[in-house]
Write an enzyme that holds these catalytic residues in place. Structure first.
Site, PDB file in Angstrom:
ATOM      1  N   GLN A 177       0.804  -1.215   0.000  1.00  0.00           N
ATOM      2  CA  GLN A 177       0.000   0.000   0.000  1.00  0.00           C
ATOM      3  C   GLN A 177       0.842   1.274   0.000  1.00  0.00           C
ATOM      4  OE1 GLN A 177      -3.078   0.519  -0.519  1.00  0.00           O
ATOM      5  NE2 GLN A 177      -3.896  -1.542  -0.399  1.00  0.00           N
ATOM      6  N   HIS A 196      -0.035  -3.397  -9.155  1.00  0.00           N
ATOM      7  CA  HIS A 196      -1.357  -2.818  -9.447  1.00  0.00           C
ATOM      8  C   HIS A 196      -1.843  -1.899  -8.333  1.00  0.00           C
ATOM      9  CE1 HIS A 196      -4.112  -5.319  -6.874  1.00  0.00           C
ATOM     10  NE2 HIS A 196      -3.055  -6.080  -6.838  1.00  0.00           N
ATOM     11  N   CYS A 320     -20.775  -7.783   7.081  1.00  0.00           N
ATOM     12  CA  CYS A 320     -21.902  -8.312   6.298  1.00  0.00           C
ATOM     13  C   CYS A 320     -21.609  -8.218   4.812  1.00  0.00           C
ATOM     14  CB  CYS A 320     -23.173  -7.565   6.630  1.00  0.00           C
ATOM     15  SG  CYS A 320     -23.697  -7.788   8.317  1.00  0.00           S
TER      16      CYS A 320
END
Length: 460
Positions: A177, A196, A320
């Site tokens: 990152q 990428h 979730c």
């Protein structure tokens, strides 16, 4: 469409596109061959390695190209562990490492080794002294990311590297990152990254191993990439990856300042515009382009779908999600709210007007999702208090157990309790987080016939 998910994969940088197209005509031959086409391909590969090594801060002969960042991590972990197998089979890592590191640790344990996860604080930063205490005489390798993939918090790499050096333990840094924003602090022994993430093509990873580090590549021997990354090199992609890394580094200082200002605006405005929001991650020691926040009473998957319909591409570490239905291990380790989690990571060139529109759209989207779920629009009133209550949310997924708790907390007197019965794993994380946000007391978890009973005492 506003693409706000650069932390997952950044758009292809213009320099990467140009380099890729140019090298398709020049870099197709076998770089190991001595004829003209092979020599030309070999020169391209050597030049790319030198450029990437300069950005990483290592020697060219210490760096190899792999087929992905994940492959680089797995190769680094297995090679370092096997190279130091006489020392022991113990691995130390932070609790918020990328899943590729966690999977490597699980594989080690399955093969008879062991690992220690070092906890983090509520900002996601690892405790340096705790990391040092986790190092043992049989520790073969330590792993620490330079910055967290999910919340952007920068880790104390330099301080941890000093502790590892004193203990004689090599340190592997996952720099996926952060590498596009600048070099990783010195002291590391191994480093991995993924093209990428900075606007290079997918399918190119970097693995750097310092001279003197005991390293034994696993798997069948191969003559390519010092035997550490077998197979024919994808030279056009490698050239594009190195060229784009050099390009983004040249732009990094100015672009980081510009994007940090936009992210600061999101961090300040989202809690003001949207009720019941927790912005997570370190407010200062963080990546310049990334901000993560969690919304109470919101289904994260639904929220992302609604933002997509409004032309915003964002990601989530929500509990979730349709793929796992389990809480984000990063948010879980931090002890923060996992409901309705949104990660915004701005790519290079993001316009201020796009952020303005996001801040205009977000409040209405969150309100609509909450309305569908029957969430309370405001803190519950305090009618004539009744005795302690039990809320049955068995068989119901997040954020419903928390919504039901919020609806009834005002129905019990101050000092009384509400017990929530739930069998969703996220309740174990989100009910305590709700209590902290609402200044109520989380008493604890008790066994139940099904699931668990989460006890909350009303304080206000």
């Amino acid at each position: 469409m506003s693409y706000f998910d650069a932390a997952s994969s950044a758009p292809l940088h213009p320099v990467a596109r140009q380099a890729l197209l140019a090298s398709l005509d020049e870099g197709w031959a076998d770089p190991a061959r001595l004829y003209r086409e092979g020599r030309r391909a070999g020169m391209l590969l050597d030049a790319a390695r030198e450029a990437a090594a300069e950005a990483v801060g290592c020697r060219p002969d210490e760096l190899v190209f792999t087929s992905s960042g994940t492959r680089a991590v797995h190769t680094a972990v297995s090679g370092a562990l096997y190279g130091r197998r006489r020392v022991g089979r113990h691995l130390v890592l932070s609790a918020v490492e990328h899943s590729s590191v966690l999977h490597a640790a699980a594989a080690l344990e399955a093969a008879g080794g062991s690992f220690t996860e070092v906890p983090v604080d509520r900002t996601g930063a690892v405790d340096t002294s705790g990391f040092g205490r986790a190092l043992r005489a049989d520790t073969a390798l330590a792993c620490l990311q330079s910055a967290n993939h999910e919340v952007g918090t920068e880790q104390p790499v330099a301080a941890v590297a000093e502790l590892c050096a004193a203990a004689g333990v090599p340190l592997l840094v996952d720099a996926a990152q952060s590498l596009g924003w600048g070099p990783v602090p010195g002291g590391w022994s191994l480093l991995t990254a993924s093209a990428h993430k900075w606007g290079g093509p997918a399918g190119v990873g970097l693995l750097a191993v310092r001279k003197g580090v005991r390293f034994a590549p696993q798997g069948p021997a191969d003559e390519r990439e010092s035997g550490r990354a077998p197979g024919f090199e994808n030279i056009p992609a490698v050239v594009a990856a190195a060229a784009s890394l050099r390009a983004v580094r040249a732009e990094a200082e100015a672009e980081a300042a510009r994007l940090r200002a936009l992210v600061d605006r999101i961090r300040a405005e989202v809690p003001r515009l949207v009720p019941d929001v927790e912005v997570v991650g370190d407010p200062e020691r963080r990546l310049p382009h990334l901000v993560t926040f969690s919304c109470l009473y919101v289904d994260g998957e639904t929220l992302l779908h609604e933002l997509d319909r409004a032309d915003f591409s964002v990601s989530s570490g929500s509990s979730c999600t349709s793929s796992t239905l389990t809480p984000s291990h990063v948010l879980k380790a931090m002890g923060v709210l996992t409901e309705g989690n949104v990660r915004v990571s701005l790519p290079t060139g993001t316009a201020a007007a796009e952020v303005d529109r996001f801040l205009e759209v977000l409040p209405g989207v969150v309100a609509e999702v909450r309305l569908r779920l029957g969430a309370p629009a405001a803190p519950a009133p305090s009618p004539a208090p009744s005795a302690s209550l039990v809320v049955d949310s068995l068989g119901r997924r997040c954020p419903v157990p928390v919504i039901e708790l919020a609806k009834v907390i005002g129905e019990v007197p101050v000092g009384a309790t509400v017990t929530v019965l739930a069998d969703d794993e996220a309740a174990r994380l989100d009910i305590p987080a709700w209590c902290e946000m609402r200044e109520q007391e989380y008493v604890g978890e008790e066994p139940a016939d099904r699931g668990s009973a989460y006890v909350v005492r009303r304080l206000t």
